[in-house]
Design an enzyme around this catalytic site. Structure first.
Site, PDB file in Angstrom:
ATOM      1  N   SER A 130       4.323  -4.352   2.921  1.00 40.86           N
ATOM      2  CA  SER A 130       4.552  -5.790   2.973  1.00 40.86           C
ATOM      3  C   SER A 130       3.912  -6.506   1.804  1.00 40.86           C
ATOM      4  O   SER A 130       4.331  -7.597   1.454  1.00 40.86           O
ATOM      5  CB  SER A 130       4.006  -6.364   4.281  1.00 40.86           C
ATOM      6  N   CYS A 131       2.886  -5.924   1.214  1.00 40.65           N
ATOM      7  CA  CYS A 131       2.211  -6.657   0.150  1.00 40.65           C
ATOM      8  C   CYS A 131       1.420  -5.702  -0.721  1.00 40.65           C
ATOM      9  O   CYS A 131       0.267  -5.407  -0.437  1.00 40.65           O
ATOM     10  CB  CYS A 131       1.304  -7.749   0.721  1.00 40.65           C
ATOM     11  N   GLY A 132       2.058  -5.207  -1.732  1.00 39.57           N
ATOM     12  CA  GLY A 132       1.333  -4.490  -2.759  1.00 39.57           C
ATOM     13  C   GLY A 132       1.092  -3.027  -2.480  1.00 39.57           C
ATOM     14  O   GLY A 132       1.642  -2.418  -1.583  1.00 39.57           O
ATOM     15  N   GLU A 236      -5.477  -5.086  -1.039  1.00 37.00           N
ATOM     16  CA  GLU A 236      -4.541  -5.863  -1.856  1.00 37.00           C
ATOM     17  C   GLU A 236      -5.188  -7.104  -2.454  1.00 37.00           C
ATOM     18  O   GLU A 236      -4.856  -7.512  -3.562  1.00 37.00           O
ATOM     19  CB  GLU A 236      -3.318  -6.262  -1.028  1.00 37.00           C
TER      20      GLU A 236
END
Length: 293
Positions: A130-132, A236
């Site tokens: 979802s993020c990085g 992240e």
């Protein structure tokens, strides 16, 4: 309230009272395309969308600087393109945010390792991250994107004692909704002036909005700046702080084990569990487990 970041809703009775009105932080998807090809979808609070896109590309290691960007443009419906006010709004991404949840990025030809970076990013996001970057192997993969700091930055106890109170003045959406995270960038020097701030329903997005805004204004921070975060510190978040270029992260919440490992490996000073003059120092010179002032 005519503001893209806030929505008013009617709530049911509480404690025997009648219907009431409440303000919520808006959460909407933002699709990022690179040269017309879908890259990722972020859930974000509308506003500063152009900065968010630029900061996301920087903090994910897809670009090295503003020179890699040819354009960041909202993909508007044909009817919206005919309205002059929307054309003006698309210049900075603010007015366009309420009319487009899709932005296309055109990159300059000749960006270093561009094809390799884009392919790696598409694999990450298509696999459900979802993020990085995530996982211990990602620490090694960051080596070619960031250089470890020459040494740990020093953060004065006086600043740590006042940082949360100073940052609190930059959380307008939180005051109205109670539903957003914040990131505040403090500059170098003993005064630690506020350089930039951002709020969003996503912790990562708040940092990316700061990064993108400063990237587009050609004033990215150096290793003497401090990034304050309203929540916890994940891998992240440390990754984004390193690619943003700050020397220290100060957070209200807890860090994860991988975040501490990444911060120590790159000599990024990390304070967490900040409350008043008390904090834990997880990465830095003179490391102690519990400090107080």
């Amino acid at each position: 309230m005519d503001e893209p970041a806030i929505r008013e809703v009617v709530t049911g009775p509480r404690g025997g009272g009648g219907l009431a009105s409440d303000r919520l932080a808006v959460e909407e998807p933002l699709e990022i395309r690179v040269d017309g090809v879908a890259l990722a979808v972020l859930l974000r609070t509308p506003g500063d969308d152009r900065a968010l896109v630029a900061g996301f590309l920087l903090s994910e290691g897809l670009i090295d600087g503003a020179d890699d960007l040819a354009a960041i443009e909202p993909c508007l419906e044909p009817s919206a393109r005919e309205r002059p006010e929307q054309r003006a709004g698309s210049e900075d991404g603010r007015a366009a945010a309420s009319d487009s949840n899709r932005f296309n990025v055109r990159l300059q030809p000749g960006c270093a390792d561009l094809g390799e970076r884009l392919e790696a990013a598409r694999r990450r996001f298509s696999s459900g991250a979802s993020c990085g970057l995530c996982g211990k192997a990602s620490i090694e993969s960051l080596a070619r994107l960031v250089q470890p700091r020459a040494g740990f930055s020093q953060v004065a106890p006086e600043f740590l004692a006042s940082a949360a109170e100073r940052a609190r003045g930059h959380q307008r959406l939180f005051d109205l909704t109670g539903g957003t995270h914040a990131a505040v960038l403090f500059g170098p020097g003993p005064e630690r002036a506020v350089v930039a701030s951002a709020e969003d329903v996503g912790r990562h997005n708040a940092v990316d909005k700061i990064a993108g805004r400063l990237l587009l204004e050609d004033r990215l921070p150096d290793g003497r700046s401090v990034l304050w975060l309203s929540g916890r510190v994940s891998f992240e978040m440390v990754q984004k702080a390193l690619l943003l270029g700050v020397g220290a992260v100060v957070a209200v919440g807890a860090p994860t084990s991988l975040a501490v490992e990444l911060a120590r490996a790159n000599r990024l000073t990390l304070h967490a569990f900040l409350e008043g003059g008390r904090y834990n120092l997880y990465a830095g010179d003179g490391l102690v487990q519990n400090s107080s002032n």
